[in-house]
Design a protein around this motif. Sequence first.
Motif, PDB file in Angstrom:
ATOM      1  N   VAL A  15       0.843  -1.203   0.000  1.00 45.83           N
ATOM      2  CA  VAL A  15       0.000   0.000   0.000  1.00 45.83           C
ATOM      3  C   VAL A  15       0.874   1.248   0.000  1.00 45.83           C
ATOM      4  CG1 VAL A  15      -1.877   1.244   1.141  1.00 45.83           C
ATOM      5  CG2 VAL A  15      -1.738  -1.249   1.353  1.00 45.83           C
ATOM      6  N   LEU A  16       0.531   2.185  -0.893  1.00 42.88           N
ATOM      7  CA  LEU A  16       1.185   3.490  -0.948  1.00 42.88           C
ATOM      8  C   LEU A  16       0.166   4.560  -0.615  1.00 42.88           C
ATOM      9  CD1 LEU A  16       3.519   5.419  -1.609  1.00 42.88           C
ATOM     10  CD2 LEU A  16       2.816   5.289  -4.022  1.00 42.88           C
TER      11      LEU A  16
ATOM     12  N   VAL B 263       4.518   1.749  11.490  1.00 44.01           N
ATOM     13  CA  VAL B 263       3.426   1.747  10.510  1.00 44.01           C
ATOM     14  C   VAL B 263       3.968   1.879   9.093  1.00 44.01           C
ATOM     15  CG1 VAL B 263       1.354   2.950   9.704  1.00 44.01           C
ATOM     16  CG2 VAL B 263       1.775   2.687  12.166  1.00 44.01           C
ATOM     17  N   PHE B 264       4.907   2.835   8.913  1.00 42.02           N
ATOM     18  CA  PHE B 264       5.473   3.107   7.595  1.00 42.02           C
ATOM     19  C   PHE B 264       6.927   2.647   7.550  1.00 42.02           C
ATOM     20  CE2 PHE B 264       2.346   6.490   8.476  1.00 42.02           C
ATOM     21  CZ  PHE B 264       1.425   6.199   7.478  1.00 42.02           C
ATOM     22  N   GLY B 265       7.203   1.713   6.663  1.00 47.70           N
ATOM     23  CA  GLY B 265       8.571   1.242   6.509  1.00 47.70           C
ATOM     24  C   GLY B 265       9.332   2.001   5.446  1.00 47.70           C
TER      25      GLY B 265
ATOM     26  N   ASN C 204       6.737  -3.033   6.418  1.00 49.25           N
ATOM     27  CA  ASN C 204       7.598  -3.322   5.275  1.00 49.25           C
ATOM     28  C   ASN C 204       6.864  -3.199   3.946  1.00 49.25           C
ATOM     29  OD1 ASN C 204      10.160  -4.196   4.145  1.00 49.25           O
ATOM     30  ND2 ASN C 204       9.125  -6.129   3.675  1.00 49.25           N
ATOM     31  N   HIS C 205       5.547  -3.320   3.973  1.00 50.93           N
ATOM     32  CA  HIS C 205       4.743  -3.231   2.756  1.00 50.93           C
ATOM     33  C   HIS C 205       3.893  -1.954   2.724  1.00 50.93           C
ATOM     34  CE1 HIS C 205       5.632  -7.588   2.879  1.00 50.93           C
ATOM     35  NE2 HIS C 205       5.578  -7.505   1.565  1.00 50.93           N
TER      36      HIS C 205
ATOM     37  N   LEU D 194      10.645   2.218  -3.704  1.00 52.90           N
ATOM     38  CA  LEU D 194       9.778   1.744  -2.644  1.00 52.90           C
ATOM     39  C   LEU D 194       9.384   0.285  -2.807  1.00 52.90           C
ATOM     40  CD1 LEU D 194       7.335   4.798  -2.402  1.00 52.90           C
ATOM     41  CD2 LEU D 194       9.259   4.293  -0.878  1.00 52.90           C
ATOM     42  N   PHE D 195       9.054  -0.104  -4.032  1.00 54.53           N
ATOM     43  CA  PHE D 195       8.452  -1.422  -4.264  1.00 54.53           C
ATOM     44  C   PHE D 195       9.209  -2.288  -5.255  1.00 54.53           C
ATOM     45  CE2 PHE D 195       4.670   1.360  -3.290  1.00 54.53           C
ATOM     46  CZ  PHE D 195       4.452   0.856  -2.005  1.00 54.53           C
ATOM     47  N   GLY D 196      10.385  -1.847  -5.671  1.00 49.61           N
ATOM     48  CA  GLY D 196      11.120  -2.568  -6.695  1.00 49.61           C
ATOM     49  C   GLY D 196      11.511  -3.984  -6.301  1.00 49.61           C
TER      50      GLY D 196
END
Length: 312
Positions: free
Chosen positions: A67-68, A207-209, A183-184, A309-311
């Motif tokens: 989630v972004l 909460v935010f990784g 982490n996600h 972020l998500f690579g």
Amino acid sequence: MKKLLILFFISTFSFAQNKIKSQQIIDNEKFQGIINRIETFPSKYITPRTVDIWLPKDYSSNKKYSVLYMHDGQMLFDATTTWNKQEWMVDEVSTKLMQENKTDDFIVVAIWNISQIRHTDLYPKKPFQLLSIEQKNKVLVEAKKSQFAFDENKINSDNYLKFIVKELKPYIDKNYSVYTDANHTAIMGSSMGGLISMYAICEYPKVFGKAACLSTHWIGFREFENNPIPETFFTYMTKKLPNPKNHKIYFDYGTETLDADYVKYEHRVDEVLQSKGYTTENYKNLKFENENHSEASWQKRIDIPLQFLFGK
């Protein structure tokens, strides 16, 4: 002909006896994917506002998504409705990255701003409190010369983050097939949105990784001689940046228009992050020559922080 389908449904929100009316927008000419729009998301912390939840075309409840969370949500998907006719093209770029297998699958939760209170919603409160009384008075004088109507007592960023963490995220976690761990879970914004994203990962590291902060507005309001504001952010970050072993943070900046005022502070960004143990593996601070402070510029490079972020 535009293909537009709007479906309405009601869901009960767990933290209050409010009902959320959501509309699902599928527009093949504008959007890559599906947008679930909640026009008045209820909150006890901030003024209720629109929230868009963007889902990839092939979204399925049979798998999990990262989630972004993004700020200034009305500027992300549709240039035909923005004040300057520019957009980030988050849906197109995200779709392309996932189709090319360059990132893990993710959804985007886009929080709209309310222009009259945007600055006080997004200005990090705790760094401002580091200023002396004399410095605060100087800053408030300079703020009056800008377009920002500012009152220290109205800084609402702590409540804005509570809205995301205590109200919005539980709704997303309950109603969508997403990973719920830090982490996600990432947060991203530009300008003031960059400041509040930095603040979010510092205040809520469990909460935010990950955070991405584009054209971060280090000057607070407008640049002026001996501006004490940037150093308050760097002092705060020195104290509060989370453990680099399980967190990632991205910064960038252009060199034109408002971004030109940030350039002289970027060495401090590097100094602070490196002093906290961040390396090229878990932080970036990238310079983009000749790029300015606009959605058009952020759109050109949005793929870079998304992959950071998500690579894969």
